[in-house]
Design a protein around this motif. Structure first.
Motif, PDB file in Angstrom:
ATOM      1  N   VAL A 149       0.944  -1.117   0.038  1.00  8.41           N
ATOM      2  CA  VAL A 149      -0.082   0.039   0.005  1.00  8.41           C
ATOM      3  C   VAL A 149       0.736   1.229   0.161  1.00  8.41           C
ATOM      4  O   VAL A 149       0.724   2.188  -0.701  1.00  8.41           O
ATOM      5  CB  VAL A 149      -0.972  -0.011   1.164  1.00  8.41           C
ATOM      6  N   ALA A 150       1.847   1.262   0.929  1.00  2.46           N
ATOM      7  CA  ALA A 150       2.826   2.248   0.797  1.00  2.46           C
ATOM      8  C   ALA A 150       3.637   2.621  -0.776  1.00  2.46           C
ATOM      9  O   ALA A 150       3.632   3.983  -1.075  1.00  2.46           O
ATOM     10  CB  ALA A 150       3.977   2.095   1.976  1.00  2.46           C
ATOM     11  N   GLY A 151       3.890   1.597  -1.201  1.00  6.44           N
ATOM     12  CA  GLY A 151       4.283   1.493  -2.792  1.00  6.44           C
ATOM     13  C   GLY A 151       3.280   2.158  -3.530  1.00  6.44           C
ATOM     14  O   GLY A 151       3.740   2.921  -4.442  1.00  6.44           O
ATOM     15  N   ALA A 152       2.237   1.904  -3.557  1.00 10.42           N
ATOM     16  CA  ALA A 152       1.195   2.369  -4.531  1.00 10.42           C
ATOM     17  C   ALA A 152       1.050   3.750  -4.118  1.00 10.42           C
ATOM     18  O   ALA A 152       0.724   4.838  -4.989  1.00 10.42           O
ATOM     19  CB  ALA A 152      -0.136   1.507  -4.217  1.00 10.42           C
ATOM     20  N   SER A 153       0.827   4.196  -2.966  1.00  7.54           N
ATOM     21  CA  SER A 153       0.635   5.592  -2.454  1.00  7.54           C
ATOM     22  C   SER A 153       2.015   6.645  -3.024  1.00  7.54           C
ATOM     23  O   SER A 153       1.723   7.738  -3.559  1.00  7.54           O
ATOM     24  CB  SER A 153       0.501   5.754  -0.878  1.00  7.54           C
ATOM     25  N   LEU A 154       3.121   6.166  -2.887  1.00 10.23           N
ATOM     26  CA  LEU A 154       4.304   6.774  -3.349  1.00 10.23           C
ATOM     27  C   LEU A 154       4.151   6.937  -4.734  1.00 10.23           C
ATOM     28  O   LEU A 154       4.524   8.077  -5.471  1.00 10.23           O
ATOM     29  CB  LEU A 154       5.387   6.253  -2.887  1.00 10.23           C
ATOM     30  N   ALA A 155       3.656   5.845  -5.650  1.00 11.44           N
ATOM     31  CA  ALA A 155       3.470   5.995  -7.080  1.00 11.44           C
ATOM     32  C   ALA A 155       2.435   6.877  -7.401  1.00 11.44           C
ATOM     33  O   ALA A 155       2.620   7.820  -8.204  1.00 11.44           O
ATOM     34  CB  ALA A 155       3.147   4.581  -7.685  1.00 11.44           C
ATOM     35  N   GLY A 156       1.380   7.256  -6.576  1.00  7.79           N
ATOM     36  CA  GLY A 156       0.360   8.219  -6.848  1.00  7.79           C
ATOM     37  C   GLY A 156       0.807   9.581  -6.724  1.00  7.79           C
ATOM     38  O   GLY A 156       0.595  10.505  -7.400  1.00  7.79           O
ATOM     39  N   LEU A 157       1.610   9.505  -5.585  1.00  3.12           N
ATOM     40  CA  LEU A 157       2.318  11.073  -5.274  1.00  3.12           C
ATOM     41  C   LEU A 157       3.135  11.508  -6.261  1.00  3.12           C
ATOM     42  O   LEU A 157       3.442  12.638  -6.583  1.00  3.12           O
ATOM     43  CB  LEU A 157       2.801  11.032  -4.032  1.00  3.12           C
ATOM     44  N   GLY A 158       3.982  10.509  -7.031  1.00  3.54           N
ATOM     45  CA  GLY A 158       4.860  10.808  -7.727  1.00  3.54           C
ATOM     46  C   GLY A 158       4.296  11.169  -9.134  1.00  3.54           C
ATOM     47  O   GLY A 158       5.018  11.877  -9.853  1.00  3.54           O
ATOM     48  N   VAL A 175      12.153  10.453  -8.357  1.00  4.73           N
ATOM     49  CA  VAL A 175      12.510  10.126  -7.132  1.00  4.73           C
ATOM     50  C   VAL A 175      11.410   9.139  -6.303  1.00  4.73           C
ATOM     51  O   VAL A 175      11.444   8.187  -5.763  1.00  4.73           O
ATOM     52  CB  VAL A 175      13.035  11.139  -6.247  1.00  4.73           C
ATOM     53  N   LEU A 176      10.395   9.721  -6.439  1.00  2.00           N
ATOM     54  CA  LEU A 176       9.005   9.065  -5.594  1.00  2.00           C
ATOM     55  C   LEU A 176       8.617   7.682  -6.278  1.00  2.00           C
ATOM     56  O   LEU A 176       8.226   6.855  -5.511  1.00  2.00           O
ATOM     57  CB  LEU A 176       7.772   9.953  -5.597  1.00  2.00           C
ATOM     58  N   LEU A 177       8.640   7.791  -7.603  1.00  2.00           N
ATOM     59  CA  LEU A 177       8.581   6.696  -8.316  1.00  2.00           C
ATOM     60  C   LEU A 177       9.430   5.422  -8.139  1.00  2.00           C
ATOM     61  O   LEU A 177       9.175   4.365  -7.897  1.00  2.00           O
ATOM     62  CB  LEU A 177       8.303   6.586  -9.918  1.00  2.00           C
ATOM     63  N   THR A 178      10.885   5.927  -7.973  1.00  2.07           N
ATOM     64  CA  THR A 178      11.853   4.898  -7.451  1.00  2.07           C
ATOM     65  C   THR A 178      11.639   4.217  -6.253  1.00  2.07           C
ATOM     66  O   THR A 178      11.849   3.063  -5.847  1.00  2.07           O
ATOM     67  CB  THR A 178      13.276   5.706  -7.500  1.00  2.07           C
ATOM     68  N   ALA A 179      11.333   5.109  -5.408  1.00  2.00           N
ATOM     69  CA  ALA A 179      10.815   4.767  -3.862  1.00  2.00           C
ATOM     70  C   ALA A 179       9.647   3.774  -3.969  1.00  2.00           C
ATOM     71  O   ALA A 179       9.711   2.768  -3.092  1.00  2.00           O
ATOM     72  CB  ALA A 179      10.599   5.941  -2.853  1.00  2.00           C
ATOM     73  N   ALA A 180       8.681   3.862  -4.591  1.00  2.00           N
ATOM     74  CA  ALA A 180       7.748   3.197  -4.655  1.00  2.00           C
ATOM     75  C   ALA A 180       7.969   1.673  -5.362  1.00  2.00           C
ATOM     76  O   ALA A 180       7.379   0.702  -4.693  1.00  2.00           O
ATOM     77  CB  ALA A 180       6.580   3.953  -5.789  1.00  2.00           C
ATOM     78  N   ALA A 181       8.888   1.837  -6.184  1.00  2.00           N
ATOM     79  CA  ALA A 181       9.167   0.313  -6.892  1.00  2.00           C
ATOM     80  C   ALA A 181      10.017  -0.402  -5.569  1.00  2.00           C
ATOM     81  O   ALA A 181       9.756  -1.556  -5.676  1.00  2.00           O
ATOM     82  CB  ALA A 181      10.163   0.681  -8.262  1.00  2.00           C
ATOM     83  N   ILE A 182      10.894   0.303  -4.957  1.00  2.00           N
ATOM     84  CA  ILE A 182      11.589  -0.290  -4.138  1.00  2.00           C
ATOM     85  C   ILE A 182      10.920  -0.879  -2.934  1.00  2.00           C
ATOM     86  O   ILE A 182      11.012  -2.040  -2.453  1.00  2.00           O
ATOM     87  CB  ILE A 182      12.759   0.492  -3.467  1.00  2.00           C
ATOM     88  N   ILE A 183       9.973  -0.171  -2.427  1.00  2.00           N
ATOM     89  CA  ILE A 183       9.113  -0.693  -1.238  1.00  2.00           C
ATOM     90  C   ILE A 183       8.103  -1.783  -1.863  1.00  2.00           C
ATOM     91  O   ILE A 183       7.846  -2.793  -1.061  1.00  2.00           O
ATOM     92  CB  ILE A 183       8.350   0.618  -0.613  1.00  2.00           C
TER      93      ILE A 183
END
Length: 519
Positions: free
Chosen positions: A352-361, A487-495
């Motif tokens: 869920v955290a990864g999906a949220s980060l992708a949305g913010l990105g 950067v946010l999309l990268t963080a989303a992929a890692i999580i």
């Protein structure tokens, strides 16, 4: 008269540290914990102010921010071992005094280099405080139910403190100069020190772990050299020879430290705990999740101020959904983990955290709708649940006689993760930004060579250009928005990837716990 004064003081100590006042002890250690954890994130909102006031480069800003968690991560285990040997109360009081002096020094630092040095001493004080808080809570609460409540409050304060740091920084910067984010610690410590002195009970030291200053220095040097290699490796203009040399030196020092721990009968750090999948995954989660939270907060804070044009307070208020959701995630995580189990809660919260980060990105922060607010809240809740799940994984996977060592590993994971997250995401942000910025043709030859290294340096260069600087500012804002999204999309992929790894690694978690309970 002196004897009478000493007797009265002794009676006051005994009265306030009596078992019935254990909640006063909890209050004291919670107040001691709040400035330490807030200092992890309070500078995220202050980056623009620090950059302009001190004329700091992008690299200096990263070191100002992450030298604190990195040095603290290296010191937590050895300071915990030392506290077992000399007493938790004595170590806590000493750490509070160091933190107070370091805070005042940092507030009036005249340069970026001086501020980095002050942050090192802040980290030393924090490392002397942190390991003793859990130990003192454990000693003060004998009833398991009360102890659980106390640890739950500790987790909530930790999550809320880290999340509220940007808001606190924004409020202070709205009304005072940048040094106020450090000076605010002074009155708190002046209140906490006497409260801790009179409430925290005296206990006889029981630790037997070996403590070596040489090993401590090796651990810190290994961590810093490795992180420096990561920093320089991401830079477009980085020297590959320096990067590889630093990485080799860092890994060699960490390898030597690990070998010393494995050979010792009474190691500072029991590496045998890593043989348990739950502990290993818990520490990995602590590092990645705390790193993502710190890196994302730093990135969004700069986007809101440098690009959108928010004031520090406005940026802090914008991030309130993240703050509020993070504060309530801990208690929720404890309940749903007991109901559903660690594996689904840990992996789903990360997903869920990864999906949220992708949305913010992919979101536009200039015109944020309710979707951005919702994504911020969901991100804070999911990351908070993930951090609590990592704590449950570590502590449930450790045998009772090694709970202290597991707790030190947990704290180290959080601090190291925050430092690495700021380093990796900060350097990635600078690298993408440097490649994305397009200097206007009319400014060719007038812009300093280092102006494209970070948006802070771009803004400083723009000020020196006068009226023509607005063209450079617009180019910098456009480049930073692109870099921010990447950067946010990268963080989303890692999580998201970590969610899959955790799900697979903990497939036998319930069975392992049942087997351990049977024996």
């Amino acid at each position: 008269m002196p004897q009478s004064d000493n007797a009265n003081r002794y009676r006051l100590e005994v009265l306030m540290s009596a078992p019935r006042n254990r909640w006063l002890v909890l209050l004291a250690v919670m107040l001691a914990f709040i400035p330490v954890v807030i200092d992890m994130t309070i500078l995220h909102i202050a980056v623009p102010s620090l950059t302009l006031a001190l004329g700091a480069t992008g690299t200096e800003i990263l070191w100002i921010i992450d030298i604190y968690p990195l040095v603290m991560a290296g010191l937590l285990v050895p300071m915990g071992t030392l506290a077992d040997r000399i007493g938790h109360r004595r170590m806590l009081l000493t750490g509070l005094a160091v933190f107070l002096v370091a805070s005042a020094t940092a507030a009036f630092a005249p340069s970026a280099a001086a501020l980095i040095g002050a942050r090192v001493f802040l980290a030393i004080g924090a490392a002397m405080i942190m390991p003793n808080i859990l130990a003192i809570i454990r000693q003060s609460f004998e009833d398991e139910k009360e102890r659980g409540i106390a640890f739950g409050l500790w987790g909530t304060v930790g999550a809320a403190g880290a999340a509220i740091g940007p808001l606190t920084g924004g409020f202070l910067l709205e009304h005072f100069w940048w040094g106020s984010v450090f000076l605010v610690n002074v009155p708190i410590m002046l209140l906490v020190w006497p409260l801790a002195y009179f409430t925290v009970p005296r206990t006889a030291p029981q630790g037997r772990g070996r403590w070596s200053i040489g090993q401590v220095l090796v651990l810190i040097a290994g961590l810093i050299a490795t992180v420096y290699a990561i920093k320089s490796g991401f830079k477009p203009s980085g020297d590959l020879l320096v990067t590889f040399a630093s990485l080799a030196a860092g890994l060699a020092l960490l390898g030597w430290f690990a070998r010393q721990q494995m050979r010792s009968r009474q190691p500072m750090l029991d590496l045998g705990l890593f043989a348990r999948p739950a502990i290993t995954m818990g520490i990995v989660m602590a590092i990645v999740v705390s790193g993502a939270l710190a890196g994302v907060e730093l990135t969004i804070a700069q986007e809101l101020q440098f690009v959108v044009g928010h004031s520090p307070l406005q940026a802090g208020l914008f991030m309130m959904p993240l703050v509020a959701a993070t504060a309530i995630g801990g208690p929720i995580a404890g309940y749903i983990t007991a109901t559903l189990g660690l594996r689904p809660v840990a992996s789903l919260s990360l997903l869920v955290a990864g999906a949220s980060l992708a949305g913010l990105g992919l979101s536009d922060f200039h015109n944020p709708g309710w979707e951005v607010i919702a994504l911020m809240a969901v991100l804070g809740l999911a990351l908070s649940i993930g951090l609590t799940a990592s704590s449950i994984a570590i502590m449930s996977g450790a045998p009772a006689e090694k709970a202290g060592a597991a707790g030190a590993l947990e704290s180290t994971g959080y601090e190291l993760g925050a430092g690495l997250g700021i380093s990796i995401f900060g350097v990635l942000l600078s690298s993408v930004y440097a490649n994305a910025i397009r200097i206007p043709a009319v400014l060719a030859g007038r812009v300093e060579a280092g102006a494209a290294n970070s948006i802070g340096e771009t803004m400083i260069a723009a000020e020196r250009l006068g009226a023509d600087g607005e063209l450079l500012i617009q180019a910098g804002r456009a480049a930073f928005s692109d870099a921010h999204g990447i950067v946010l999309l990268t963080a989303a992929a890692i999580i998201a990837l970590l969610a899959v790894v955790v799900f697979l690694a903990l497939r036998n978690h319930r069975a392992a716990n049942a087997s351990a309970a049977a024996h």
